[in-house]
Write an enzyme that holds these catalytic residues in place. Sequence first.
Site, short mmCIF file in Angstrom:
data_model
loop_
_atom_site.label_atom_id
_atom_site.label_comp_id
_atom_site.label_asym_id
_atom_site.label_seq_id
_atom_site.Cartn_x
_atom_site.Cartn_y
_atom_site.Cartn_z
N LYS A 81 0.64 -1.10 0.08
CA LYS A 81 -0.01 -0.11 0.10
C LYS A 81 0.83 1.21 -0.07
CE LYS A 81 -2.92 -2.36 3.27
NZ LYS A 81 -3.59 -2.48 4.72
N GLY A 82 2.05 1.21 0.45
CA GLY A 82 3.12 2.27 0.54
C GLY A 82 3.12 3.18 -0.57
N ASP A 104 7.49 3.17 -2.76
CA ASP A 104 7.78 4.00 -1.63
C ASP A 104 9.36 4.19 -1.26
OD1 ASP A 104 7.41 1.49 -0.48
OD2 ASP A 104 6.22 2.25 1.15
N ASP A 141 14.57 -1.16 0.39
CA ASP A 141 15.48 -1.43 1.46
C ASP A 141 16.45 -2.69 0.93
OD1 ASP A 141 15.92 -1.44 4.30
OD2 ASP A 141 14.84 -3.34 4.45
N PHE A 199 14.43 3.61 10.39
CA PHE A 199 12.98 3.19 10.05
C PHE A 199 12.21 4.40 9.92
CE2 PHE A 199 8.81 1.67 10.82
CZ PHE A 199 8.77 0.62 9.88
N VAL A 200 11.49 4.58 8.49
CA VAL A 200 10.95 5.92 8.55
C VAL A 200 9.19 5.45 8.25
CG1 VAL A 200 12.87 7.10 7.38
CG2 VAL A 200 11.46 5.74 6.03
N ASP A 240 4.23 3.08 6.73
CA ASP A 240 3.76 2.60 7.85
C ASP A 240 4.39 2.03 9.12
OD1 ASP A 240 3.92 -0.01 6.78
OD2 ASP A 240 2.45 -0.59 8.26
N ARG A 292 0.65 6.37 7.66
CA ARG A 292 0.64 6.38 6.03
C ARG A 292 0.24 7.69 5.42
NH1 ARG A 292 1.70 0.94 4.02
NH2 ARG A 292 0.83 -0.81 4.93
P1 5GP Z 1 12.69 -4.67 0.35
O1 5GP Z 1 12.26 -5.78 -0.32
O2 5GP Z 1 13.32 -3.57 -0.40
O3 5GP Z 1 13.60 -5.01 1.57
O4 5GP Z 1 11.37 -4.08 1.14
C1 5GP Z 1 10.88 -3.04 0.55
C2 5GP Z 1 9.49 -2.68 1.35
O5 5GP Z 1 9.91 -2.81 2.77
C3 5GP Z 1 8.91 -1.30 1.35
O6 5GP Z 1 8.17 -1.33 0.24
C4 5GP Z 1 8.39 -1.09 2.46
O7 5GP Z 1 7.08 -1.76 2.46
C5 5GP Z 1 9.18 -1.79 3.36
N1 5GP Z 1 10.08 -0.87 4.31
C6 5GP Z 1 11.40 -0.82 3.97
N2 5GP Z 1 11.97 -0.04 4.98
C7 5GP Z 1 11.16 0.59 5.62
C8 5GP Z 1 10.95 1.72 6.50
O8 5GP Z 1 11.87 2.33 6.84
N3 5GP Z 1 9.86 2.06 6.82
C9 5GP Z 1 8.77 1.44 6.33
N4 5GP Z 1 7.63 1.97 6.81
N5 5GP Z 1 8.77 0.63 5.55
C10 5GP Z 1 9.70 0.01 5.03
#
Ligand code: 5GP
Length: 177
Positions: free
Chosen positions: A41-42, A97, A100, A149-150, A156, A162
Amino acid sequence: MSDIKEVLISEEEIQNKVKELGKKITEDYRDKNLFLLGILKGAVPFMADIMRKIDLDLEYDFMDVSSYQGTRSLGEVRILKDISTSIVGKDILIVEDIIDTGITLNYLTKVLKSRGANSIEIVTMLSKPSRRKVDLPVKYNGFEIEDNFVIGYGMDYDEKYRALPYIGILDESVYTK
Ligand code: 5GP
């Protein structure tokens, strides 16, 4: 809001970045078949903003691809909601959004390639390069941030925050509530 320790990126900074990215995308996709693919949903606020800063005919849809629970990425990816239209011959621009580890989009890019997209690129509002676990080419990057962590602008903590128009860091007291 008292839960917020620090505003990392203000609403104005976000909106300026959206305009800048929208302009670049408009130039790059002029002769293409642009299909914006938002990740639920981000990416909802970013998707709504950026599509209106791209001066082209475009299609958009959303997928829910999850590899994430709590405060850390899990590394397991599942498609929870798929798109209903064909992407054969289309130029997919994934709208995210935050990136990571990169595991979610690495997986999704492979799936979309196998479905016959003409091209697949990524636009993300935020990126945490120090956390990357897979090599992921990101064509359009809003802001690179440290490993914090943002929340806000779609992101969220336990489904809250959000709808905030800015990106912030939560106060530690929130995690111990
Ligand atoms: P990845 O597969 O790149 O590790 O994960 C990406 C997803 O992790 C993003 O779409 C988000 O939902 C979540 N995520 C990663 N870092 C953060 C963060 O700092 N804050 C939040 N709220 N979600 C995060």
